[in-house]
Design a protein around this motif. Sequence first.
Motif, PDB file in Angstrom:
ATOM      1  N   PRO A 130      32.412 -11.667   8.546  1.00 23.48           N
ATOM      2  CA  PRO A 130      32.937 -12.993   8.954  1.00 23.48           C
ATOM      3  C   PRO A 130      34.083 -12.847   9.768  1.00 23.48           C
ATOM      4  O   PRO A 130      34.649 -11.695   9.910  1.00 23.48           O
ATOM      5  N   ASN A 131      34.635 -13.958  10.525  1.00 20.18           N
ATOM      6  CA  ASN A 131      35.795 -13.820  11.456  1.00 20.18           C
ATOM      7  C   ASN A 131      35.603 -12.325  12.569  1.00 20.18           C
ATOM      8  O   ASN A 131      36.647 -11.855  12.822  1.00 20.18           O
ATOM      9  N   GLY A 132      34.402 -12.262  12.917  1.00 20.06           N
ATOM     10  CA  GLY A 132      34.332 -11.304  13.989  1.00 20.06           C
ATOM     11  C   GLY A 132      34.764  -9.847  13.675  1.00 20.06           C
ATOM     12  O   GLY A 132      34.817  -8.987  14.291  1.00 20.06           O
ATOM     13  N   ARG A 133      34.667  -9.443  12.200  1.00 18.38           N
ATOM     14  CA  ARG A 133      35.257  -8.199  11.930  1.00 18.38           C
ATOM     15  C   ARG A 133      34.217  -7.167  12.233  1.00 18.38           C
ATOM     16  O   ARG A 133      34.396  -5.789  12.203  1.00 18.38           O
ATOM     17  N   SER A 134      32.928  -7.303  12.531  1.00 18.39           N
ATOM     18  CA  SER A 134      31.875  -6.184  13.004  1.00 18.39           C
ATOM     19  C   SER A 134      31.439  -6.411  14.373  1.00 18.39           C
ATOM     20  O   SER A 134      30.779  -5.438  14.651  1.00 18.39           O
ATOM     21  N   ASP A 135      32.203  -7.247  15.239  1.00 17.67           N
ATOM     22  CA  ASP A 135      31.855  -7.518  16.731  1.00 17.67           C
ATOM     23  C   ASP A 135      32.816  -7.029  17.551  1.00 17.67           C
ATOM     24  O   ASP A 135      34.134  -7.889  17.654  1.00 17.67           O
ATOM     25  N   SER A 136      32.617  -6.276  18.522  1.00 17.45           N
ATOM     26  CA  SER A 136      33.524  -5.667  19.522  1.00 17.45           C
ATOM     27  C   SER A 136      33.324  -6.830  20.686  1.00 17.45           C
ATOM     28  O   SER A 136      32.148  -7.523  20.557  1.00 17.45           O
ATOM     29  N   PRO A 137      34.199  -7.022  21.625  1.00 17.27           N
ATOM     30  CA  PRO A 137      33.722  -7.913  22.818  1.00 17.27           C
ATOM     31  C   PRO A 137      32.353  -7.680  23.621  1.00 17.27           C
ATOM     32  O   PRO A 137      31.713  -8.470  23.835  1.00 17.27           O
ATOM     33  N   ALA A 138      32.214  -6.365  23.797  1.00 18.56           N
ATOM     34  CA  ALA A 138      31.084  -5.968  24.541  1.00 18.56           C
ATOM     35  C   ALA A 138      29.817  -6.158  23.303  1.00 18.56           C
ATOM     36  O   ALA A 138      28.676  -6.862  23.983  1.00 18.56           O
ATOM     37  N   TRP A 139      30.011  -6.104  22.193  1.00 24.46           N
ATOM     38  CA  TRP A 139      28.705  -6.441  21.368  1.00 24.46           C
ATOM     39  C   TRP A 139      28.514  -7.892  21.044  1.00 24.46           C
ATOM     40  O   TRP A 139      27.429  -8.439  21.203  1.00 24.46           O
ATOM     41  N   VAL A 161       0.860  -1.059  -0.027  1.00 21.75           N
ATOM     42  CA  VAL A 161       0.023   0.064   0.042  1.00 21.75           C
ATOM     43  C   VAL A 161       0.666   1.449   0.032  1.00 21.75           C
ATOM     44  O   VAL A 161       0.527   2.386  -0.551  1.00 21.75           O
ATOM     45  N   ALA A 162       1.816   1.045   0.800  1.00 22.97           N
ATOM     46  CA  ALA A 162       2.937   2.292   0.897  1.00 22.97           C
ATOM     47  C   ALA A 162       3.753   2.736  -0.605  1.00 22.97           C
ATOM     48  O   ALA A 162       3.535   3.789  -1.038  1.00 22.97           O
ATOM     49  N   ARG A 163       3.924   1.610  -1.312  1.00 27.96           N
ATOM     50  CA  ARG A 163       4.460   1.795  -2.534  1.00 27.96           C
ATOM     51  C   ARG A 163       3.360   2.524  -3.461  1.00 27.96           C
ATOM     52  O   ARG A 163       3.842   3.371  -4.323  1.00 27.96           O
ATOM     53  N   ARG A 164       2.208   1.807  -3.356  1.00 29.17           N
ATOM     54  CA  ARG A 164       1.196   2.399  -4.312  1.00 29.17           C
ATOM     55  C   ARG A 164       0.866   3.983  -4.139  1.00 29.17           C
ATOM     56  O   ARG A 164       0.608   4.614  -5.036  1.00 29.17           O
ATOM     57  N   ALA A 165       0.910   4.385  -2.475  1.00 25.40           N
ATOM     58  CA  ALA A 165       1.008   5.771  -2.419  1.00 25.40           C
ATOM     59  C   ALA A 165       2.054   6.600  -2.777  1.00 25.40           C
ATOM     60  O   ALA A 165       2.041   7.764  -2.448  1.00 25.40           O
ATOM     61  N   GLY A 166       3.193   6.027  -3.055  1.00 27.74           N
ATOM     62  CA  GLY A 166       4.310   6.626  -3.440  1.00 27.74           C
ATOM     63  C   GLY A 166       5.146   6.960  -2.116  1.00 27.74           C
ATOM     64  O   GLY A 166       6.118   7.883  -2.211  1.00 27.74           O
ATOM     65  N   VAL A 167       5.243   6.274  -1.319  1.00 25.05           N
ATOM     66  CA  VAL A 167       6.018   6.265   0.021  1.00 25.05           C
ATOM     67  C   VAL A 167       7.197   5.696  -0.268  1.00 25.05           C
ATOM     68  O   VAL A 167       7.408   4.516  -0.789  1.00 25.05           O
ATOM     69  N   MET A 168       8.286   6.358  -0.058  1.00 25.19           N
ATOM     70  CA  MET A 168       9.679   5.696  -0.172  1.00 25.19           C
ATOM     71  C   MET A 168       9.786   4.579   0.917  1.00 25.19           C
ATOM     72  O   MET A 168       9.499   4.706   2.161  1.00 25.19           O
ATOM     73  N   VAL A 169      10.282   3.302   0.506  1.00 23.27           N
ATOM     74  CA  VAL A 169      10.559   2.335   1.148  1.00 23.27           C
ATOM     75  C   VAL A 169      12.059   1.883   1.316  1.00 23.27           C
ATOM     76  O   VAL A 169      12.532   1.828   0.454  1.00 23.27           O
ATOM     77  N   LEU A 170      12.437   1.793   2.620  1.00 19.06           N
ATOM     78  CA  LEU A 170      13.753   1.537   3.006  1.00 19.06           C
ATOM     79  C   LEU A 170      13.858   0.323   3.676  1.00 19.06           C
ATOM     80  O   LEU A 170      13.033   0.301   4.789  1.00 19.06           O
ATOM     81  N   HIS A 171      14.713  -0.456   3.689  1.00 17.10           N
ATOM     82  CA  HIS A 171      15.096  -1.803   4.242  1.00 17.10           C
ATOM     83  C   HIS A 171      16.331  -1.396   5.017  1.00 17.10           C
ATOM     84  O   HIS A 171      17.511  -1.437   4.506  1.00 17.10           O
ATOM     85  N   THR A 172      16.365  -2.350   6.418  1.00 14.73           N
ATOM     86  CA  THR A 172      17.551  -2.538   6.942  1.00 14.73           C
ATOM     87  C   THR A 172      17.809  -3.938   6.891  1.00 14.73           C
ATOM     88  O   THR A 172      16.860  -4.749   6.974  1.00 14.73           O
ATOM     89  N   GLN A 173      19.363  -4.406   6.779  1.00 18.46           N
ATOM     90  CA  GLN A 173      19.613  -5.483   6.712  1.00 18.46           C
ATOM     91  C   GLN A 173      20.683  -5.768   7.820  1.00 18.46           C
ATOM     92  O   GLN A 173      21.733  -5.557   7.760  1.00 18.46           O
ATOM     93  N   LYS A 230      22.725  -1.828   5.329  1.00 19.86           N
ATOM     94  CA  LYS A 230      23.355  -2.692   6.005  1.00 19.86           C
ATOM     95  C   LYS A 230      23.847  -2.369   7.529  1.00 19.86           C
ATOM     96  O   LYS A 230      24.542  -1.405   7.276  1.00 19.86           O
ATOM     97  N   LYS A 231      23.294  -3.083   8.709  1.00 20.61           N
ATOM     98  CA  LYS A 231      23.726  -2.514   9.748  1.00 20.61           C
ATOM     99  C   LYS A 231      24.475  -3.508  10.724  1.00 20.61           C
ATOM    100  O   LYS A 231      24.192  -4.636  10.477  1.00 20.61           O
ATOM    101  N   HIS A 232      25.155  -3.110  11.508  1.00 22.92           N
ATOM    102  CA  HIS A 232      25.885  -4.335  12.567  1.00 22.92           C
ATOM    103  C   HIS A 232      25.518  -3.885  13.850  1.00 22.92           C
ATOM    104  O   HIS A 232      26.197  -4.504  14.859  1.00 22.92           O
ATOM    105  N   ARG A 233      24.728  -3.079  14.241  1.00 21.85           N
ATOM    106  CA  ARG A 233      24.029  -2.856  15.610  1.00 21.85           C
ATOM    107  C   ARG A 233      22.544  -2.581  15.575  1.00 21.85           C
ATOM    108  O   ARG A 233      21.990  -2.610  14.481  1.00 21.85           O
ATOM    109  N   SER A 234      22.042  -2.693  16.745  1.00 28.66           N
ATOM    110  CA  SER A 234      20.496  -2.433  16.817  1.00 28.66           C
ATOM    111  C   SER A 234      19.878  -1.333  16.197  1.00 28.66           C
ATOM    112  O   SER A 234      19.034  -1.712  15.056  1.00 28.66           O
ATOM    113  N   SER A 235      20.425  -0.063  16.175  1.00 24.08           N
ATOM    114  CA  SER A 235      19.921   1.027  15.589  1.00 24.08           C
ATOM    115  C   SER A 235      20.254   1.026  14.016  1.00 24.08           C
ATOM    116  O   SER A 235      21.639   0.834  13.716  1.00 24.08           O
TER     117      SER A 235
END
Length: 221
Positions: free
Chosen positions: A68-77, A51-63, A114-119
């Motif tokens: 790999p190899n823990g490159r995006s993960d700190s110990p705390a994360w 419905v949003a697409r038909r109304a002309g609303v911009m659609v954005l997706h997060t992924q 593409k995101k590596h944290r919650s936000s």
Amino acid sequence: MDEVVDPKHTALVVIDMQNDFCSTDGLFAKSGKDVSMLEELMPRLSAFVKVARRAGVMVLHTQNTTLPNGRSDSPAWVRTKAMACHDPEYTLEGSWGQAFCSGMEPRKGEPVIKKHRSSGFVETNMDMVLRSSGIQSLIVTGCLSDGCVLATALQARFLNYYVVVPGDCIGSTNRERHEAAVKLLGTVGSEEILKGWPSSSSSGEAAFTRSSRAVHGPTAS
């Protein structure tokens, strides 16, 4: 509401509708999480996106993405992720679990962040993409309501976006935490948002109504 969700300056943000989170074969389900709410959410959210697409609303997706190899993960994360899932390598880049669920895939030309944290705003170009497109208002949907949806919606408010969260278009693996998030976010019904889209087609609204009734049953008259 009509002014806030005007399609000219509104984006629909679909948060992390990915196999590892929503599918019974994904790592969250295999970790013992209850994904039934997310399975129920998918047809309803998919209809709302159409419905949003038909109304002309911009659609954005997060992924959500784990490199790999823990490159995006700190110990705390890693510690934070381990509390959410027994396997902290969920949504590993290039895996089936990282892919979008069937029926929730982005259309050609729709931004994928593409995101590596919650936000969706942390260490990404999401704010730039939205500002460059003249976006002032965000409708935040997807999963998890008590995690990435909550984090993204709150930060969007801090960044001076108008934020609307349709409570029937978000979900979690924990119903109690979901209800707490709904209260914190101050959600509205998706039908209230639809009223602000005069250009949306009647067929699109009918599709959303059918999908919603399939999950919730007929609305009271």
